[in-house]
Scaffold this motif. Structure first.
Motif, PDB file in Angstrom:
ATOM      1  N   HIS A  37       0.823  -1.218   0.000  1.00 43.54           N
ATOM      2  CA  HIS A  37       0.000   0.000   0.000  1.00 43.54           C
ATOM      3  C   HIS A  37       0.855   1.264   0.000  1.00 43.54           C
ATOM      4  O   HIS A  37       1.916   1.275   0.613  1.00 43.54           O
ATOM      5  CB  HIS A  37      -0.884   0.034   1.264  1.00 43.54           C
ATOM      6  CG  HIS A  37      -1.570  -1.260   1.535  1.00 43.54           C
ATOM      7  ND1 HIS A  37      -1.215  -2.084   2.587  1.00 43.54           N
ATOM      8  CD2 HIS A  37      -2.566  -1.883   0.881  1.00 43.54           C
ATOM      9  CE1 HIS A  37      -1.977  -3.161   2.560  1.00 43.54           C
ATOM     10  NE2 HIS A  37      -2.800  -3.084   1.535  1.00 43.54           N
ATOM     11  N   ASP A  64       3.062   2.437   3.200  1.00 45.11           N
ATOM     12  CA  ASP A  64       3.743   1.349   3.927  1.00 45.11           C
ATOM     13  C   ASP A  64       5.234   1.651   4.113  1.00 45.11           C
ATOM     14  O   ASP A  64       5.746   1.591   5.231  1.00 45.11           O
ATOM     15  CB  ASP A  64       3.619   0.006   3.181  1.00 45.11           C
ATOM     16  CG  ASP A  64       2.251  -0.660   3.355  1.00 45.11           C
ATOM     17  OD1 ASP A  64       1.430  -0.123   4.128  1.00 45.11           O
ATOM     18  OD2 ASP A  64       2.017  -1.706   2.724  1.00 45.11           O
ATOM     19  N   HIS A  80       0.246  -7.696   3.016  1.00 44.94           N
ATOM     20  CA  HIS A  80       1.674  -7.548   3.303  1.00 44.94           C
ATOM     21  C   HIS A  80       2.410  -8.850   3.035  1.00 44.94           C
ATOM     22  O   HIS A  80       3.436  -8.864   2.359  1.00 44.94           O
ATOM     23  CB  HIS A  80       1.906  -7.083   4.743  1.00 44.94           C
ATOM     24  CG  HIS A  80       1.394  -5.691   5.003  1.00 44.94           C
ATOM     25  ND1 HIS A  80       1.251  -5.168   6.256  1.00 44.94           N
ATOM     26  CD2 HIS A  80       0.977  -4.724   4.156  1.00 44.94           C
ATOM     27  CE1 HIS A  80       0.778  -3.933   6.173  1.00 44.94           C
ATOM     28  NE2 HIS A  80       0.599  -3.646   4.906  1.00 44.94           N
TER      29      HIS A  80
HETATM   30 ZN   LIG Z   1       0.014  -1.752   4.306  1.00 44.86          ZN
END
Ligand SMILES: [Zn+2]
Length: 249
Positions: free
Chosen positions: A24, A27, A125
């Motif tokens: 994302h 991150d 993730h």
């Molecule tokens: Zn993330």
């Protein structure tokens, strides 16, 4: 410095030294952003490839988040940032995903790739980790695609958002920590005081405190103020045992 954004497939004029692949936008600003700033300051070409635009997020829109990620990228002195626009919260390790990402790796030719740590609370993730690892492998296969040159990164590092992993090593980001925080707060749709659903999310002071505590924890392990932890799967080889830090006593 040429600033390339918008489309992950845009060709690059020079290979990257370091590429962080993340699930994302925002991150890397919480995991390895300080290291990316430090490496850019050391003269390396750094880049970030976000796999999704965060379209499942409660706040903001994918367009807005990608725009904010560009600003964060400038603050982290990135030479390149791209977004795959894959579906947020539904990342899947498919043949198409791996092959597409392998193509990006051949295009960007990073010497070092930073992936999210292989376990974590958010499925995106650990999926990003798996897709990233397998794409790095595929990118090195000559026969994958005869029209592009094979490229295999020499090193893969893993970085985590959570304070519960034993690092293989820590990078001192004491001089970069404040700027990493400024990069994170470029995401005004996520962390702005007036953003929608503000009562549901921790405020800026809380986020600063939390991230500072994590960076202080890892910094403390390494004998510095702020640190970012990395895990590698191989054993580290050392050439000079006299230069080892931190001190033991
Ligand atoms: Zn993330």
């Amino acid at each position: 410095m040429r600033w390339q954004l918008e489309f992950a497939s845009a060709s690059v004029d020079r290979p990257l030294d370091i590429l962080a692949i993340a699930a994302h936008p925002d991150d890397v600003e919480q995991t390895c952003g300080g290291t990316l700033i430090r490496m850019a300051e050391a003269g390396y070409r750094t880049g970030v490839l976000d796999l999704t635009a965060g379209d499942m997020g409660t706040r903001g829109t994918p367009e807005r988040r990608v725009e904010e990620s560009h600003e964060a990228g400038r603050r982290m002195k990135l030479a390149w940032r791209g977004n795959m626009y894959w579906p947020d919260a539904r990342l899947e390790n498919t043949t198409t995903a791996r092959m597409t990402l392998a193509g990006e790796i051949r295009n960007l030719k990073p010497r070092v790739v930073i992936l999210p740590y292989w376990t974590g609370r958010h499925p995106d993730h650990y999926r990003a980790c798996e897709i990233g690892y397998e794409a790095c492998f595929l990118a090195g296969l000559k026969k994958l695609d005869e029209t592009t040159e094979p490229h295999r990164p020499q090193k893969i590092l893993y970085s985590s958002l959570y304070a519960n992993i034993a690092p293989s090593f820590v990078v001192d980001i004491s001089a970069q920590f404040e700027r990493r925080m400024e990069a994170l707060f470029a995401y005004t749709s996520q962390y702005g005081a007036g953003s929608e659903g503000a009562d549901l999310f921790p405020d800026r002071a809380e986020i600063e405190e939390r991230l500072a505590a994590i960076a202080r924890f890892y910094g403390n392990l390494a004998g510095v103020k702020y640190g970012e932890p990395f895990v590698i799967k191989e054993t580290m080889r050392v050439d000079d045992i006299v230069a080892l830090a931190p001190r033991s006593l």
